[in-house]
Motif scaffolding. Structure first.
Motif, PDB file in Angstrom:
ATOM      1  N   ASN A 134      11.155  -6.908   1.867  1.00 24.82           N
ATOM      2  CA  ASN A 134      10.680  -7.877   2.866  1.00 24.82           C
ATOM      3  C   ASN A 134      11.726  -8.923   3.251  1.00 24.82           C
ATOM      4  OD1 ASN A 134       8.030  -7.096   3.531  1.00 24.82           O
ATOM      5  ND2 ASN A 134       7.318  -7.788   1.521  1.00 24.82           N
ATOM      6  N   ARG A 165      -4.050   0.686   3.834  1.00 27.20           N
ATOM      7  CA  ARG A 165      -5.050  -0.348   3.515  1.00 27.20           C
ATOM      8  C   ARG A 165      -6.175  -0.350   4.554  1.00 27.20           C
ATOM      9  NH1 ARG A 165      -0.467  -4.968   2.176  1.00 27.20           N
ATOM     10  NH2 ARG A 165      -0.335  -4.583  -0.075  1.00 27.20           N
ATOM     11  N   HIS A 190       5.156  -6.056   9.551  1.00 31.76           N
ATOM     12  CA  HIS A 190       4.533  -5.972   8.230  1.00 31.76           C
ATOM     13  C   HIS A 190       4.357  -7.397   7.716  1.00 31.76           C
ATOM     14  CE1 HIS A 190       3.368  -5.061   4.211  1.00 31.76           C
ATOM     15  NE2 HIS A 190       4.395  -5.716   3.727  1.00 31.76           N
ATOM     16  N   GLY A 230      -1.669  -8.212   0.696  1.00 33.09           N
ATOM     17  CA  GLY A 230      -0.504  -8.433  -0.174  1.00 33.09           C
ATOM     18  C   GLY A 230      -0.686  -9.707  -0.985  1.00 33.09           C
ATOM     19  N   SER A 241       2.302  -6.087  -4.902  1.00 32.05           N
ATOM     20  CA  SER A 241       1.896  -4.683  -4.979  1.00 32.05           C
ATOM     21  C   SER A 241       3.124  -3.805  -5.210  1.00 32.05           C
ATOM     22  CB  SER A 241       1.190  -4.272  -3.691  1.00 32.05           C
ATOM     23  OG  SER A 241       1.935  -4.702  -2.579  1.00 32.05           O
TER      24      SER A 241
HETATM   25  O1  LIG Z   1       2.916  -9.502   0.163  1.00 32.13           O
HETATM   26  C1  LIG Z   1       3.928  -9.219  -0.492  1.00 32.13           C
HETATM   27  O2  LIG Z   1       4.770 -10.049  -0.897  1.00 32.13           O
HETATM   28  C2  LIG Z   1       4.193  -7.774  -0.791  1.00 32.13           C
HETATM   29  C3  LIG Z   1       3.871  -6.994   0.408  1.00 32.13           C
HETATM   30  O3  LIG Z   1       4.632  -6.915   1.349  1.00 32.13           O
HETATM   31  C4  LIG Z   1       2.542  -6.385   0.487  1.00 32.13           C
HETATM   32  O4  LIG Z   1       1.871  -6.207  -0.540  1.00 32.13           O
HETATM   33  O5  LIG Z   1       2.146  -6.035   1.596  1.00 32.13           O
END
Ligand SMILES: O=C([O-])CC(=O)C(=O)O
Ligand SMILES: NC(=O)C1=CN([C@@H]2O[C@H](COP(=O)(O)OP(=O)(O)OC[C@H]3O[C@@H](n4cnc5c(N)ncnc54)[C@H](O)[C@@H]3O)[C@@H](O)[C@H]2O)C=CC1
Length: 328
Positions: A134, A165, A190, A230, A241
């Motif tokens: 990320n 999801r 994302h 997340g 995750s």
């Molecule tokens: O939220 C986070 O830091 C990890 C992530 O990208 C997710 O689980 O979608």
């Protein structure tokens, strides 16, 4: 006759996603049960990380996977990515205490600029790259921009976890098996701004939207649940995750490499102007895959609410990209 092994590079290989990912790649779940793989594993040049990587490799060895044709440990992307045909960029700089989003973007821009340049220099010319670390879309954008000699379309970002999801939430709501859901789309970044869109989805040929028939649930339960999943996992587990992220990475690469048989999946890909998304923006789109290539599902009607959601996630992505442009 057995197939020639393919080279798969994975960064962040000693991290938690790495631990959930490598064993599945080596067992053939990503590229097929007849496809031998050579793992080229990258970790930071730090004694603890390199030792941890050695431990993971000892365990891989102890699995005696018939398809694991070789493995290498690296601390430099220039050697890790040599001739790599599939690359999963998982390692990234996590947000530390007191770190602003801009600091996080800058720290990751450094990593993904260097890795993009290394891919440009040494990877296979048809390399397929998936960015998991990320902020995944923007990191993928940086890597793509840093590799001008490779086809831009070969750089992708992981939206598949959001897609999976969303599918599971719909399965739970409708009481139908997740495998029966077709034509689901996730648009954008994302991040919590992603737009999971079941307007076109079907189960056994029936419209999911009609089956659910609850716009209030869509806007106030479904979208926030998928978008904030997340954070909910971090809250519950104390860690982000990992197994579900690794599973999504396997799904993304498997479908890209081996095809989806007409089924829609979501990939973060550089836009070619589809649905008004400016060219080059690394955006989640519904796609189908065949013969190692993805094709965007075009011509879907975008209603007013959907357009608002798409604009919101696009604005966020453009803001992230603007924040790193001076570093590229
Ligand atoms: O939220 C986070 O830091 C990890 C992530 O990208 C997710 O689980 O979608
Ligand atoms: N796109 C998505 O859907 C998801 C993305 N993620 C992201 O994936 C990334 C990895 O997550 P975890 O494995 O849980 O983190 P982790 O912290 O357990 O492991 C990351 C590993 O990457 C290594 N690393 C850091 N910089 C590196 C570099 N420049 N080159 C090679 N290795 C490097 C670290 O040493 C560490 O071992 C994070 O950025 C996380 O936010 C996590 C879940 C879902």
């Amino acid at each position: 006759m057995s197939k020639t092994p393919v080279r798969v590079a994975v960064t962040g290989a000693a991290g938690q996603i790495g631990y959930a990912l490598l064993f599945r790649i080596a067992s053939g779940e990503m590229l097929g049960k007849d496809q031998p793989v050579i793992l080229q594993l990258l970790e930071i040049p730090d004694e603890k990380a390199q030792n941890a990587l050695k431990g993971v490799m000892m365990e891989l060895q102890d699995c005696a996977f018939p398809l694991l044709a070789g493995m290498e440990a690296h601390s430099d992307p220039m050697t890790a990515f040599k001739d790599a045909q599939y690359v999963l960029l998982v390692g990234a700089r996590p947000r530390g205490p007191g770190m602003e989003r801009a600091d996080l973007l800058a720290a990751n821009a450094q990593i993904f600029t260097a890795q993009g340049k290394a891919l440009n220099a040494v990877a296979d010319r048809n390399v397929k790259v998936l960015v998991v670390g990320n902020p995944a879309n923007t990191n993928a954008y940086i890597a793509m921009k840093s590799a001008p000699d490779l086809p831009a379309k070969n750089f992708t970002a992981m939206l598949r976890l959001d897609h999976n999801r969303a599918a599971s939430q719909i399965a739970e709501k409708t009481g139908k098996p997740v495998s029966a859901i077709e034509k689901l789309a996730v648009w954008g970044n994302h991040s919590p701004t992603m737009y999971a869109d079941y307007r076109f989805a079907t189960i056994d040929g029936q419209s999911v939207k009609d089956m659910i028939n609850d716009e209030e649930w869509n806007r106030n339960t479904f979208l926030p649940t998928v978008g904030k999943r997340g954070a909910a996992i971090i809250e519950a587990r104390g860690l982000s995750s990992a197994a579900s992220a690794a599973n999504a990475a396997i799904d993304h690469m498997r479908d890209w490499a081996l095809g989806t048989n007409g089924k829609w999946v979501t990939m973060g890909i550089p836009s070619k102007g589809w649905y008004g998304i400016p060219e080059g923006v690394m955006f989640g789109f519904p796609v189908t895959c065949e013969n190692g290539e993805y094709t965007v599902v075009e011509g879907l009607p975008i209603d007013e609410f959907s357009q608002q959601c798409i604009n919101k996630t696009l604005d966020e992505l453009k803001g992230e990209e603007d924040g790193v442009k001076h570093l590229l």
